[in-house]
Design a protein around this motif. Structure first.
Motif, PDB file in Angstrom:
ATOM      1  N   GLY A  79      34.019  40.231 -70.450  1.00 19.16           N
ATOM      2  CA  GLY A  79      35.092  39.404 -69.902  1.00 19.16           C
ATOM      3  C   GLY A  79      35.684  40.040 -68.665  1.00 19.16           C
ATOM      4  O   GLY A  79      35.387  41.183 -68.320  1.00 19.16           O
ATOM      5  N   SER A  80      36.551  39.307 -68.000  1.00 20.57           N
ATOM      6  CA  SER A  80      37.077  39.713 -66.708  1.00 20.57           C
ATOM      7  C   SER A  80      38.045  40.890 -66.796  1.00 20.57           C
ATOM      8  O   SER A  80      38.912  40.943 -67.672  1.00 20.57           O
ATOM      9  CB  SER A  80      37.801  38.540 -66.045  1.00 20.57           C
ATOM     10  OG  SER A  80      38.407  38.943 -64.840  1.00 20.57           O
ATOM     11  N   ARG A  82      40.224  41.148 -64.624  1.00 22.55           N
ATOM     12  CA  ARG A  82      41.412  40.580 -63.983  1.00 22.55           C
ATOM     13  C   ARG A  82      42.236  39.707 -64.918  1.00 22.55           C
ATOM     14  O   ARG A  82      43.204  39.082 -64.498  1.00 22.55           O
ATOM     15  CB  ARG A  82      40.989  39.768 -62.758  1.00 22.55           C
ATOM     16  CG  ARG A  82      40.198  40.592 -61.742  1.00 22.55           C
ATOM     17  CD  ARG A  82      39.811  39.776 -60.536  1.00 22.55           C
ATOM     18  NE  ARG A  82      38.971  40.549 -59.616  1.00 22.55           N
ATOM     19  CZ  ARG A  82      38.550  40.113 -58.437  1.00 22.55           C
ATOM     20  NH1 ARG A  82      38.864  38.888 -58.034  1.00 22.55           N
ATOM     21  NH2 ARG A  82      37.797  40.880 -57.666  1.00 22.55           N
ATOM     22  N   THR A  83      41.853  39.617 -66.169  1.00 19.69           N
ATOM     23  CA  THR A  83      42.621  38.820 -67.130  1.00 19.69           C
ATOM     24  C   THR A  83      43.998  39.462 -67.336  1.00 19.69           C
ATOM     25  O   THR A  83      44.092  40.626 -67.729  1.00 19.69           O
ATOM     26  CB  THR A  83      41.882  38.752 -68.480  1.00 19.69           C
ATOM     27  OG1 THR A  83      40.596  38.143 -68.278  1.00 19.69           O
ATOM     28  CG2 THR A  83      42.669  37.939 -69.496  1.00 19.69           C
ATOM     29  N   GLY A 114      42.002  44.218 -68.510  1.00 19.28           N
ATOM     30  CA  GLY A 114      41.821  42.786 -68.714  1.00 19.28           C
ATOM     31  C   GLY A 114      41.236  42.438 -70.060  1.00 19.28           C
ATOM     32  O   GLY A 114      41.665  42.942 -71.108  1.00 19.28           O
ATOM     33  N   GLY A 175      35.068  35.237 -67.352  1.00 20.28           N
ATOM     34  CA  GLY A 175      34.955  36.373 -66.448  1.00 20.28           C
ATOM     35  C   GLY A 175      34.302  35.989 -65.141  1.00 20.28           C
ATOM     36  O   GLY A 175      33.907  34.830 -64.928  1.00 20.28           O
ATOM     37  N   GLY A 176      34.156  36.969 -64.257  1.00 25.01           N
ATOM     38  CA  GLY A 176      33.624  36.738 -62.924  1.00 25.01           C
ATOM     39  C   GLY A 176      32.163  37.115 -62.796  1.00 25.01           C
ATOM     40  O   GLY A 176      31.376  36.965 -63.739  1.00 25.01           O
ATOM     41  N   THR A 179      30.665  39.585 -65.373  1.00 26.93           N
ATOM     42  CA  THR A 179      30.475  38.938 -66.671  1.00 26.93           C
ATOM     43  C   THR A 179      29.267  38.012 -66.644  1.00 26.93           C
ATOM     44  O   THR A 179      28.472  37.971 -67.595  1.00 26.93           O
ATOM     45  CB  THR A 179      31.743  38.153 -67.060  1.00 26.93           C
ATOM     46  OG1 THR A 179      32.857  39.046 -67.103  1.00 26.93           O
ATOM     47  CG2 THR A 179      31.589  37.482 -68.416  1.00 26.93           C
ATOM     48  N   TYR A 207      36.495  26.765 -69.699  1.00 27.04           N
ATOM     49  CA  TYR A 207      36.027  27.668 -68.647  1.00 27.04           C
ATOM     50  C   TYR A 207      34.514  27.542 -68.447  1.00 27.04           C
ATOM     51  O   TYR A 207      34.030  27.553 -67.315  1.00 27.04           O
ATOM     52  CB  TYR A 207      36.390  29.113 -68.992  1.00 27.04           C
ATOM     53  CG  TYR A 207      36.068  30.087 -67.881  1.00 27.04           C
ATOM     54  CD1 TYR A 207      36.964  30.295 -66.839  1.00 27.04           C
ATOM     55  CD2 TYR A 207      34.863  30.794 -67.861  1.00 27.04           C
ATOM     56  CE1 TYR A 207      36.677  31.175 -65.807  1.00 27.04           C
ATOM     57  CE2 TYR A 207      34.562  31.681 -66.838  1.00 27.04           C
ATOM     58  CZ  TYR A 207      35.476  31.865 -65.812  1.00 27.04           C
ATOM     59  OH  TYR A 207      35.173  32.737 -64.793  1.00 27.04           O
TER      60      TYR A 207
END
Length: 252
Positions: A79-80, A82-83, A114, A175-176, A179, A207
């Motif tokens: 997962g990101s 940035r979460t 994150g 995620g980005g 991910t 998502y």
């Protein structure tokens, strides 16, 4: 013209054997391997050469295998970084980490902030084994404080091997690019039979909906993948269902 031994007129025959490597003519190196090893003077650029990198790569595999060999059954959670802390996605990560431990799994993440931190935090709060596999990046983040066993890697491909080798399944939070890289590598390994089939769960239907539609309508629709490849992963919004899916497919 060359003579039967492969030499041209006027050419001096020089030959050097360095372990399994044979060097001739202009490729002969001055000195010996032992001399370069024991010499305390001279150029240090050799530590940045490809043969030396092979040793570093080998050492990373050895360290990773040694640190993780005795792990119980584990699930890798992606997962990101940035979460935001406290967001619904973060809280879902905490819940997933907690539920995986209660189901008898260790939790492996990339060790960063994150969503990764969230899953590690949930595993730690459930008193399970919380693992972080970090990576050397220009913007160094370090391992989050909820990691109990942490290994930092220089090379992405070594780290990816650890994610797959020591996990029985993947849960993928929003995620980005990193991910997505991990997700598609896992899908490819399963699709091509390079690993024994294991569950891949995408958490967060809103998502992932666009990606799933593109895979179905464009990739499969265009003949670039088969319809059965869409069965390689599951999509859910339920923590309980996500854990049930990985538990069922690994025979728990």
């Amino acid at each position: 013209m060359a003579n039967p031994e492969g030499e041209f007129p006027g050419e001096q025959r020089l030959e050097q054997r360095l372990g399994p490597v044979l060097r001739r003519r202009d490729q002969v190196q001055a000195g010996t391997t032992d001399q370069r090893l024991l010499d305390t003077e001279g150029d240090s650029e050799w530590v940045h050469t490809d043969p030396w990198r092979v040793m570093r790569i080998q050492s990373e595999f050895v360290e990773g295998f040694g640190a993780l060999a005795e792990l119980p059954s584990a699930i890798s959670v992606f997962g990101s970084a940035r979460t935001p802390v406290g967001s619904p996605e973060y809280e879902a990560g905490v819940a997933i980490g907690h539920a995986l431990v209660e189901a008898g799994f260790a939790v492996i993440t990339g060790g960063g902030p994150g969503a990764m931190e969230a899953a590690n935090r949930g595993a730690r709060e459930a008193r399970g084994v919380s693992v972080g596999l970090g990576i050397e990046l220009p913007f160094e983040q370090g391992l989050n404080p909820h990691v109990d066993i942490g290994v930092n890697f220089r090379y992405f491909f070594v780290r990816k091997t650890m994610f797959v080798k020591y996990a029985q399944g993947f849960v993928v939070l929003p995620g980005g690019l990193g991910t997505l890289d991990e997700l598609f590598e896992a899908l490819t390994l399963v699709q091509t039979g390079k690993v024994t089939r294991f569950p891949i769960v995408l958490f967060g239907s809103a998502y992932w909906a666009g990606l799933v539609d593109w895979l179905r309508d464009t990739v499969v629709g265009g003949g670039k993948a088969s319809e059965r490849d869409l069965l390689l992963f599951h999509v859910t919004d339920s923590v309980e269902e996500a854990v049930a899916m990985v538990t069922k497919e690994v025979g728990r």
